[in-house]
Design a protein around this motif. Structure first.
Motif, PDB file in Angstrom:
ATOM      1  N   GLU A 123       0.859  -0.696  -0.024  1.00  0.00           N
ATOM      2  CA  GLU A 123      -0.038  -0.071  -0.011  1.00  0.00           C
ATOM      3  C   GLU A 123       1.041   0.879  -0.267  1.00  0.00           C
ATOM      4  O   GLU A 123      -0.268   2.368   0.323  1.00  0.00           O
ATOM      5  N   SER A 124       1.937   1.548   0.533  1.00  0.00           N
ATOM      6  CA  SER A 124       2.742   2.027  -0.322  1.00  0.00           C
ATOM      7  C   SER A 124       2.722   2.863  -1.069  1.00  0.00           C
ATOM      8  O   SER A 124       3.311   2.633  -1.875  1.00  0.00           O
ATOM      9  N   GLY A 125       2.904   4.504  -0.782  1.00  0.00           N
ATOM     10  CA  GLY A 125       3.040   5.190  -2.409  1.00  0.00           C
ATOM     11  C   GLY A 125       1.973   5.186  -3.160  1.00  0.00           C
ATOM     12  O   GLY A 125       1.031   6.372  -2.890  1.00  0.00           O
ATOM     13  N   GLY A 126       1.239   4.390  -3.676  1.00  0.00           N
ATOM     14  CA  GLY A 126       0.205   5.083  -4.901  1.00  0.00           C
ATOM     15  C   GLY A 126       0.231   4.632  -6.053  1.00  0.00           C
ATOM     16  O   GLY A 126      -0.175   4.701  -7.327  1.00  0.00           O
ATOM     17  N   SER A 127       1.612   4.378  -6.302  1.00  0.00           N
ATOM     18  CA  SER A 127       1.691   3.438  -7.549  1.00  0.00           C
ATOM     19  C   SER A 127       1.528   2.565  -7.859  1.00  0.00           C
ATOM     20  O   SER A 127       0.871   1.748  -8.754  1.00  0.00           O
ATOM     21  N   ALA A 128       0.293   2.023  -6.751  1.00  0.00           N
ATOM     22  CA  ALA A 128       0.138   0.285  -7.028  1.00  0.00           C
ATOM     23  C   ALA A 128      -2.154   0.398  -7.190  1.00  0.00           C
ATOM     24  O   ALA A 128      -2.542   0.128  -6.667  1.00  0.00           O
ATOM     25  N   GLU A 129      -1.900   2.098  -7.670  1.00  0.00           N
ATOM     26  CA  GLU A 129      -3.309   2.217  -8.502  1.00  0.00           C
ATOM     27  C   GLU A 129      -3.358   1.267  -9.523  1.00  0.00           C
ATOM     28  O   GLU A 129      -3.074   1.404  -9.999  1.00  0.00           O
ATOM     29  N   VAL A 130      -5.643   1.601  -8.760  1.00  0.00           N
ATOM     30  CA  VAL A 130      -5.968   0.219  -9.582  1.00  0.00           C
ATOM     31  C   VAL A 130      -6.015   0.787 -10.862  1.00  0.00           C
ATOM     32  O   VAL A 130      -6.402   1.507 -11.115  1.00  0.00           O
ATOM     33  N   VAL A 131      -5.954   0.137 -12.484  1.00  0.00           N
ATOM     34  CA  VAL A 131      -5.614  -0.006 -13.622  1.00  0.00           C
ATOM     35  C   VAL A 131      -7.018  -0.708 -14.186  1.00  0.00           C
ATOM     36  O   VAL A 131      -6.600  -2.155 -14.004  1.00  0.00           O
ATOM     37  N   PRO A 132      -8.241  -0.384 -14.583  1.00  0.00           N
ATOM     38  CA  PRO A 132      -9.373  -1.495 -15.163  1.00  0.00           C
ATOM     39  C   PRO A 132      -8.523  -2.352 -16.209  1.00  0.00           C
ATOM     40  O   PRO A 132      -8.092  -2.532 -16.846  1.00  0.00           O
ATOM     41  N   HIS A 133      -9.194  -3.850 -15.688  1.00  0.00           N
ATOM     42  CA  HIS A 133      -8.638  -5.296 -16.460  1.00  0.00           C
ATOM     43  C   HIS A 133      -9.920  -4.137 -17.876  1.00  0.00           C
ATOM     44  O   HIS A 133     -11.033  -3.977 -18.343  1.00  0.00           O
ATOM     45  N   GLY A 134      -9.034  -4.163 -19.668  1.00  0.00           N
ATOM     46  CA  GLY A 134     -10.307  -4.183 -20.208  1.00  0.00           C
ATOM     47  C   GLY A 134      -9.797  -2.838 -20.881  1.00  0.00           C
ATOM     48  O   GLY A 134      -9.369  -2.308 -21.088  1.00  0.00           O
ATOM     49  N   PRO A 135     -11.253  -2.635 -21.933  1.00  0.00           N
ATOM     50  CA  PRO A 135     -10.330  -1.457 -22.939  1.00  0.00           C
ATOM     51  C   PRO A 135     -11.360  -0.374 -21.967  1.00  0.00           C
ATOM     52  O   PRO A 135     -11.772   0.198 -21.301  1.00  0.00           O
ATOM     53  N   VAL A 136     -10.097   0.648 -22.673  1.00  0.00           N
ATOM     54  CA  VAL A 136     -10.434   2.175 -21.711  1.00  0.00           C
ATOM     55  C   VAL A 136     -10.687   3.081 -23.835  1.00  0.00           C
ATOM     56  O   VAL A 136      -9.389   2.325 -23.790  1.00  0.00           O
ATOM     57  N   GLY A 137     -10.800   3.893 -23.135  1.00  0.00           N
ATOM     58  CA  GLY A 137     -10.493   5.428 -24.041  1.00  0.00           C
ATOM     59  C   GLY A 137     -11.348   5.640 -24.856  1.00  0.00           C
ATOM     60  O   GLY A 137     -13.482   4.814 -24.566  1.00  0.00           O
ATOM     61  N   ASP A 138     -12.099   5.930 -26.091  1.00  0.00           N
ATOM     62  CA  ASP A 138     -12.650   6.039 -26.911  1.00  0.00           C
ATOM     63  C   ASP A 138     -13.192   4.727 -28.074  1.00  0.00           C
ATOM     64  O   ASP A 138     -12.115   5.242 -29.423  1.00  0.00           O
ATOM     65  N   PRO A 139     -14.261   4.153 -27.570  1.00  0.00           N
ATOM     66  CA  PRO A 139     -13.637   3.157 -28.759  1.00  0.00           C
ATOM     67  C   PRO A 139     -14.645   3.497 -30.109  1.00  0.00           C
ATOM     68  O   PRO A 139     -14.278   2.379 -31.316  1.00  0.00           O
ATOM     69  N   GLY A 140     -15.215   4.521 -30.340  1.00  0.00           N
ATOM     70  CA  GLY A 140     -15.554   5.372 -31.455  1.00  0.00           C
ATOM     71  C   GLY A 140     -14.274   5.672 -32.091  1.00  0.00           C
ATOM     72  O   GLY A 140     -14.786   6.418 -33.433  1.00  0.00           O
ATOM     73  N   VAL A 141     -12.896   5.445 -31.968  1.00  0.00           N
ATOM     74  CA  VAL A 141     -11.926   6.556 -32.705  1.00  0.00           C
ATOM     75  C   VAL A 141     -12.617   6.346 -34.377  1.00  0.00           C
ATOM     76  O   VAL A 141     -11.431   6.727 -34.816  1.00  0.00           O
ATOM     77  N   LEU A 142     -12.287   4.837 -34.263  1.00  0.00           N
ATOM     78  CA  LEU A 142     -12.611   4.409 -36.050  1.00  0.00           C
ATOM     79  C   LEU A 142     -13.893   4.819 -36.896  1.00  0.00           C
ATOM     80  O   LEU A 142     -13.510   3.500 -37.458  1.00  0.00           O
ATOM     81  N   ASP A 143     -14.901   5.171 -35.673  1.00  0.00           N
ATOM     82  CA  ASP A 143     -16.305   5.088 -36.712  1.00  0.00           C
ATOM     83  C   ASP A 143     -16.002   4.852 -38.439  1.00  0.00           C
ATOM     84  O   ASP A 143     -16.728   4.670 -39.202  1.00  0.00           O
ATOM     85  N   ASP A 144     -16.108   6.477 -38.574  1.00  0.00           N
ATOM     86  CA  ASP A 144     -15.767   7.617 -39.581  1.00  0.00           C
ATOM     87  C   ASP A 144     -15.300   6.793 -40.280  1.00  0.00           C
ATOM     88  O   ASP A 144     -14.920   7.304 -41.225  1.00  0.00           O
ATOM     89  N   LEU A 145     -13.744   6.238 -39.897  1.00  0.00           N
ATOM     90  CA  LEU A 145     -13.092   5.646 -40.926  1.00  0.00           C
ATOM     91  C   LEU A 145     -13.423   3.930 -41.210  1.00  0.00           C
ATOM     92  O   LEU A 145     -12.657   3.108 -42.568  1.00  0.00           O
ATOM     93  N   GLY A 146     -14.365   3.630 -40.297  1.00  0.00           N
ATOM     94  CA  GLY A 146     -14.603   1.705 -40.915  1.00  0.00           C
ATOM     95  C   GLY A 146     -14.916   1.034 -40.023  1.00  0.00           C
ATOM     96  O   GLY A 146     -15.577  -0.392 -40.486  1.00  0.00           O
ATOM     97  N   VAL A 147     -13.905   1.014 -38.778  1.00  0.00           N
ATOM     98  CA  VAL A 147     -13.927   0.470 -37.769  1.00  0.00           C
ATOM     99  C   VAL A 147     -15.004   0.830 -36.755  1.00  0.00           C
ATOM    100  O   VAL A 147     -14.904   1.318 -36.004  1.00  0.00           O
ATOM    101  N   SER A 148     -16.593   0.127 -36.884  1.00  0.00           N
ATOM    102  CA  SER A 148     -17.650   0.523 -35.689  1.00  0.00           C
ATOM    103  C   SER A 148     -16.782  -0.089 -34.104  1.00  0.00           C
ATOM    104  O   SER A 148     -15.132  -0.747 -34.001  1.00  0.00           O
ATOM    105  N   GLU A 149     -17.313   0.794 -33.211  1.00  0.00           N
ATOM    106  CA  GLU A 149     -17.037   0.492 -31.616  1.00  0.00           C
ATOM    107  C   GLU A 149     -16.671  -0.873 -31.590  1.00  0.00           C
ATOM    108  O   GLU A 149     -16.211  -2.227 -31.360  1.00  0.00           O
ATOM    109  N   LYS A 150     -17.981  -1.874 -31.662  1.00  0.00           N
ATOM    110  CA  LYS A 150     -18.415  -2.939 -32.105  1.00  0.00           C
ATOM    111  C   LYS A 150     -17.420  -3.934 -32.330  1.00  0.00           C
ATOM    112  O   LYS A 150     -16.506  -5.081 -31.667  1.00  0.00           O
ATOM    113  N   GLU A 151     -16.753  -3.845 -33.557  1.00  0.00           N
ATOM    114  CA  GLU A 151     -15.660  -4.627 -34.631  1.00  0.00           C
ATOM    115  C   GLU A 151     -14.490  -3.865 -33.276  1.00  0.00           C
ATOM    116  O   GLU A 151     -13.706  -5.213 -33.140  1.00  0.00           O
TER     117      GLU A 151
END
Length: 177
Positions: A123-151
């Motif tokens: 528990e020392s520091g805070g460098s062990a902050e929990v990072v979520p398993h799975g995707p993060v960010g903008d899943p629609g980043v490529l929508d207009d380029l032909g790769v949907s969020e779902k894909e």
């Protein structure tokens, strides 16, 4: 094994270049600057990063707009130097870290050598902050380029090749792979 490439959209299609991110880039801002240098005018540039069978990331830069980021597995990316560049506080939904330590918050109880009273320093520091398993960010980043969020969310191994195929850029990506 890592692979990183820049895909810049031009009037004639996509142009690819490989890059040694660790040699040139320490922050997301550095990465965005590198991508903008590869762009013709204010065209779209994609930075594609992949750690074999662990995670992939897409950073999209459109002119001077802020980068849009998608990371397939934040926990896996957090264990990599490339991933640390992409996993900003904002992306992870946490407050930006201060460079100055909060001296009032320090617990100076005589165990400052790294161990707490129980002998467990996890528990020392805070460098062990929990990072979520799975995707993060903008899943629609490529929508207009032909790769949907779902894909994008269903991609796993060899994700960059599948993204490049959807963009019509698989041949140019292979030239730098």
């Amino acid at each position: 094994m890592y692979f990183a490439a820049l895909l810049a959209r031009t009037e004639d299609g996509w142009e690819a270049s490989d890059t040694e991110l660790l040699d040139n880039v320490e922050t997301l801002s550095d990465l965005a600057d590198l991508a903008r240098e590869a762009a013709a005018e204010d065209d779209t540039v994609l930075v594609l990063i992949e750690q074999e069978d662990a995670w992939f990331g897409v950073v999209r830069i459109d002119g001077e707009d802020d980068p849009r980021i998608y990371v397939s597995d934040a926990a896996a990316a957090a264990r990599s130097s490339y991933g640390e560049i992409l996993l900003t506080d904002e992306l992870l939904g946490r407050e930006p870290e201060d460079d100055e330590p909060d001296l009032d918050a320090l617990d100076l109880d005589g165990t400052e050598d790294g161990e707490d009273e129980d002998g467990d320093d996890a528990e020392s520091g805070g460098s062990a902050e929990v990072v979520p398993h799975g995707p993060v960010g903008d899943p629609g980043v490529l929508d207009d380029l032909g790769v949907s969020e779902k894909e994008l969310k269903t991609l796993s191994t060899d994700a960059l090749t599948e993204i490049a195929e959807s963009l019509g850029a698989s041949e140019v990506l292979e030239t730098v792979r």
